[in-house]
Motif scaffolding. Structure first.
Motif, PDB file in Angstrom:
ATOM      1  N   TYR A   1     -48.533 -23.712 -32.911  1.00 24.88           N
ATOM      2  CA  TYR A   1     -47.094 -22.641 -33.217  1.00 24.88           C
ATOM      3  C   TYR A   1     -45.772 -22.701 -32.368  1.00 24.88           C
ATOM      4  CZ  TYR A   1     -46.856 -21.268 -28.129  1.00 24.88           C
ATOM      5  OH  TYR A   1     -46.691 -21.250 -26.521  1.00 24.88           O
ATOM      6  N   ARG A   2     -46.131 -23.308 -31.734  1.00 26.16           N
ATOM      7  CA  ARG A   2     -44.236 -24.242 -32.201  1.00 26.16           C
ATOM      8  C   ARG A   2     -43.667 -24.781 -32.329  1.00 26.16           C
ATOM      9  NH1 ARG A   2     -43.879 -25.592 -25.238  1.00 26.16           N
ATOM     10  NH2 ARG A   2     -44.776 -23.337 -24.813  1.00 26.16           N
ATOM     11  N   GLU A   3     -44.392 -25.432 -33.541  1.00 25.39           N
ATOM     12  CA  GLU A   3     -44.036 -26.366 -34.316  1.00 25.39           C
ATOM     13  C   GLU A   3     -43.550 -25.033 -36.040  1.00 25.39           C
ATOM     14  OE1 GLU A   3     -47.056 -28.857 -35.726  1.00 25.39           O
ATOM     15  OE2 GLU A   3     -46.019 -30.476 -33.965  1.00 25.39           O
ATOM     16  N   VAL A   4     -44.679 -24.287 -36.002  1.00 29.92           N
ATOM     17  CA  VAL A   4     -44.730 -23.399 -37.019  1.00 29.92           C
ATOM     18  C   VAL A   4     -43.112 -22.843 -36.800  1.00 29.92           C
ATOM     19  CG1 VAL A   4     -45.716 -21.279 -37.610  1.00 29.92           C
ATOM     20  CG2 VAL A   4     -46.901 -23.203 -37.316  1.00 29.92           C
ATOM     21  N   TRP A   5     -42.894 -22.313 -35.437  1.00 31.44           N
ATOM     22  CA  TRP A   5     -41.916 -21.203 -34.670  1.00 31.44           C
ATOM     23  C   TRP A   5     -40.499 -22.124 -35.413  1.00 31.44           C
ATOM     24  CZ3 TRP A   5     -40.075 -17.107 -34.764  1.00 31.44           C
ATOM     25  CH2 TRP A   5     -38.336 -16.636 -33.908  1.00 31.44           C
ATOM     26  N   GLN A   6     -40.295 -23.573 -35.941  1.00 35.04           N
ATOM     27  CA  GLN A   6     -39.300 -23.795 -36.036  1.00 35.04           C
ATOM     28  C   GLN A   6     -39.393 -24.226 -37.805  1.00 35.04           C
ATOM     29  OE1 GLN A   6     -36.604 -26.001 -34.103  1.00 35.04           O
ATOM     30  NE2 GLN A   6     -35.793 -25.422 -36.269  1.00 35.04           N
ATOM     31  N   ASP A   7     -40.664 -24.187 -38.572  1.00 38.35           N
ATOM     32  CA  ASP A   7     -40.332 -23.884 -39.529  1.00 38.35           C
ATOM     33  C   ASP A   7     -39.916 -21.956 -40.141  1.00 38.35           C
ATOM     34  OD1 ASP A   7     -40.782 -24.273 -42.134  1.00 38.35           O
ATOM     35  OD2 ASP A   7     -43.052 -23.698 -42.545  1.00 38.35           O
TER      36      ASP A   7
ATOM     37  N   TRP B   1     -27.770 -15.130 -32.138  1.00 40.37           N
ATOM     38  CA  TRP B   1     -28.874 -14.517 -32.113  1.00 40.37           C
ATOM     39  C   TRP B   1     -30.594 -15.499 -31.603  1.00 40.37           C
ATOM     40  CZ3 TRP B   1     -27.801 -10.378 -29.585  1.00 40.37           C
ATOM     41  CH2 TRP B   1     -26.332  -9.656 -29.688  1.00 40.37           C
ATOM     42  N   PHE B   2     -30.684 -16.451 -32.857  1.00 38.24           N
ATOM     43  CA  PHE B   2     -32.201 -16.960 -32.436  1.00 38.24           C
ATOM     44  C   PHE B   2     -31.720 -18.258 -31.861  1.00 38.24           C
ATOM     45  CE2 PHE B   2     -32.117 -14.283 -35.988  1.00 38.24           C
ATOM     46  CZ  PHE B   2     -33.222 -13.210 -35.603  1.00 38.24           C
ATOM     47  N   LYS B   3     -31.159 -18.875 -32.097  1.00 38.56           N
ATOM     48  CA  LYS B   3     -31.142 -20.199 -31.357  1.00 38.56           C
ATOM     49  C   LYS B   3     -31.613 -20.268 -30.157  1.00 38.56           C
ATOM     50  CE  LYS B   3     -28.761 -24.652 -31.605  1.00 38.56           C
ATOM     51  NZ  LYS B   3     -27.414 -25.696 -31.898  1.00 38.56           N
TER      52      LYS B   3
END
Length: 466
Positions: free
Chosen positions: A6-12, A29-31
């Motif tokens: 799910y963390r890899e998906v968040w990076q995607d 706002w997102f980094k």
């Protein structure tokens, strides 16, 4: 979904989001957001503070929602974990354990020059102008380095290589706007940090009061509690030995403690006079960012933005006229535009080039052409019949060396560029070479009448009077 998945998906998700918003928005706002959990239908994100929740929900949900639906599932709900308890409409706050910010030490006994009467504990007013933010700052080639470094400092105060961040340039170019925008950005991203903006003149006045009252130790201790200290017009330290000693103490303490210092000046550190070398050395530790006069494109942006804030419709031909003719100073551009709009309103006339000419000549100095170092070099090379490549080379024959000296002298007389900028623009020389050249030309003009007439003739060409 496994933790790493799910963390890899968040990076995607971030990679896709980056394509639909500006880089500055993404970094802002997102980094700083980190995924902390996903149970198949609830995605939990850790955010620095409540303002992230509000801005994401109001400004970016339309971009974010379709990407999350595609990657995590159409029924996925967003939840936010913030460092402190918060109550936000339409937003659930996750109960995921997030470390609270470290509580500040008890500073009740430290005297605060900005103290609010009747308050026992120290409360610091950051002294920031609400109108000076990055949102209403116009970016251009003239200020891009300072602005980018300022944003980096705001994201990670005290931990970048830009400490101190030293911003310099002539009056009216926006130094105060940028440093106060950094202050606002830090407070938004890191509400636990103490931010303070103060002019060097006010710092000096506080120091004198503390000295008179025997409160120097308290004065120093107060400034040592600041996490992000912004000092405007550091050149006002010139000749003030006592203040320099105290500021050196404060600077050293904050630097060693990993706190952020931000300074402004009208000159680069190397050109400051009557300031102790140990301070000048520290001013050079971080990044020195130069603000130059706005180029044509930036002036157009400034005029349009100012007109929009004032609710005025400025025809494009008038925008072009103003950008081409107003001498390049942000404060002067904005002041002239305000005057034009006000006069048009009071006189009941449309804003036209004709009205602009009539009104603006009272408020600003209009010039047919902005005099630049490049223009001066071109004129000097043509006058002495030297090609530009030879002029900028390492060649040191008498005629070439004298042409360089003349160009440096005229650049100092007719541009607002610092000695450092003049030197770097003319063959990559340093400020000491420029000083020597200017003195040499001035001395020759005093002793050689023919040479003086020659310089005056070149000067007339530079000014367009011949």
């Amino acid at each position: 979904m496994q933790t790493e998945t799910y963390r890899e998906v968040w990076q995607d998700c971030l990679d896709r989001l980056r394509l639909s918003i500006t880089e500055e928005e993404f970094v802002k706002w997102f980094k700083p957001i980190w995924p902390i959990g996903f149970d198949g239908s609830n995605l939990r994100l850790r955010v620095p503070n409540e303002s992230f929740v509000v801005n994401i929900e109001k400004q970016y949900l339309a971009h974010l929602r379709p990407i999350i639906s595609e990657l995590y599932g159409a029924d996925t709900q967003l939840h936010y974990a913030v460092p402190r308890a918060t109550q936000q409409p339409r937003v659930e706050t996750s109960t995921t354990a997030v470390p609270e910010f470290a509580r500040p030490i008890d500073t009740a006994k430290i005297k605060n020059p900005f103290a609010i009467p009747g308050m026992r504990r120290i409360i610091i007013d950051p002294q920031l102008n609400l109108n000076y933010t990055f949102d209403n700052h116009i970016e251009g080639e003239c200020n891009r380095l300072a602005r980018s470094a300022g944003m980096a400092v705001a994201v990670s105060p005290g931990t970048t290589a830009f400490n101190p961040l030293y911003i310099y340039g002539d009056s009216g170019l926006g130094k105060t706007h940028i440093v106060q925008a950094i202050g606002h950005e830090v407070r938004q991203r890191h509400p636990e940090l103490q931010v303070l903006y103060v002019s060097m003149n006010k710092f000096q006045a506080q120091f004198q009061t503390a000295y008179k009252n025997g409160d120097i130790t308290d004065f120093i201790h107060f400034y040592q509690t600041i996490d992000v200290l912004i000092i405007d017009d550091i050149q006002e330290l010139t000749g003030k030995t006592g203040t320099q000693n105290v500021f050196f103490n404060i600077f050293n303490h904050l630097q060693l403690a990993g706190k952020q210092l931000i300074l402004t000046s009208d000159k680069p550190p190397v050109e400051l006079k009557d300031i102790e070398e140990r301070l000048l050395t520290r001013f050079k530790w971080g990044l020195s960012a130069y603000l130059s006069v706005p180029d044509y494109e930036t002036k157009v942006k400034i005029i349009r933005a100012k007109a929009k804030r004032l609710g005025a419709n400025i025809p494009e031909d008038v925008v072009t006229y103003l950008a081409e003719n107003i001498s390049a100073n942000v404060r002067e551009i904005e002041g002239a535009l305000s005057s034009l709009i006000a006069n048009a309103s009071f006189l009941g006339r449309k804003i036209t080039i004709s009205l602009a000419k009539d009104i603006l000549k009272v408020y600003v100095k209009l010039t047919q052409r902005e005099i630049t170092i490049d223009h001066i070099v071109k004129v000097v090379c043509e006058y002495f019949e030297i090609d530009v490549d030879t002029f900028n080379s390492a060649k040191r024959t008498r005629d070439v060396a004298q042409a360089r000296q003349v160009a440096m002298y005229l650049s100092k007389q007719h541009t607002k560029a610092s000695l450092t900028v003049i030197g770097s623009s003319i063959g990559g020389r340093n400020h000491a070479t420029v000083l020597h050249s200017c003195k040499a030309v001035a001395d020759m003009m005093d002793t050689d009448k023919q040479f003086k007439l020659q310089i005056e003739e070149i000067e007339r060409i530079v000014l367009g009077k011949k």
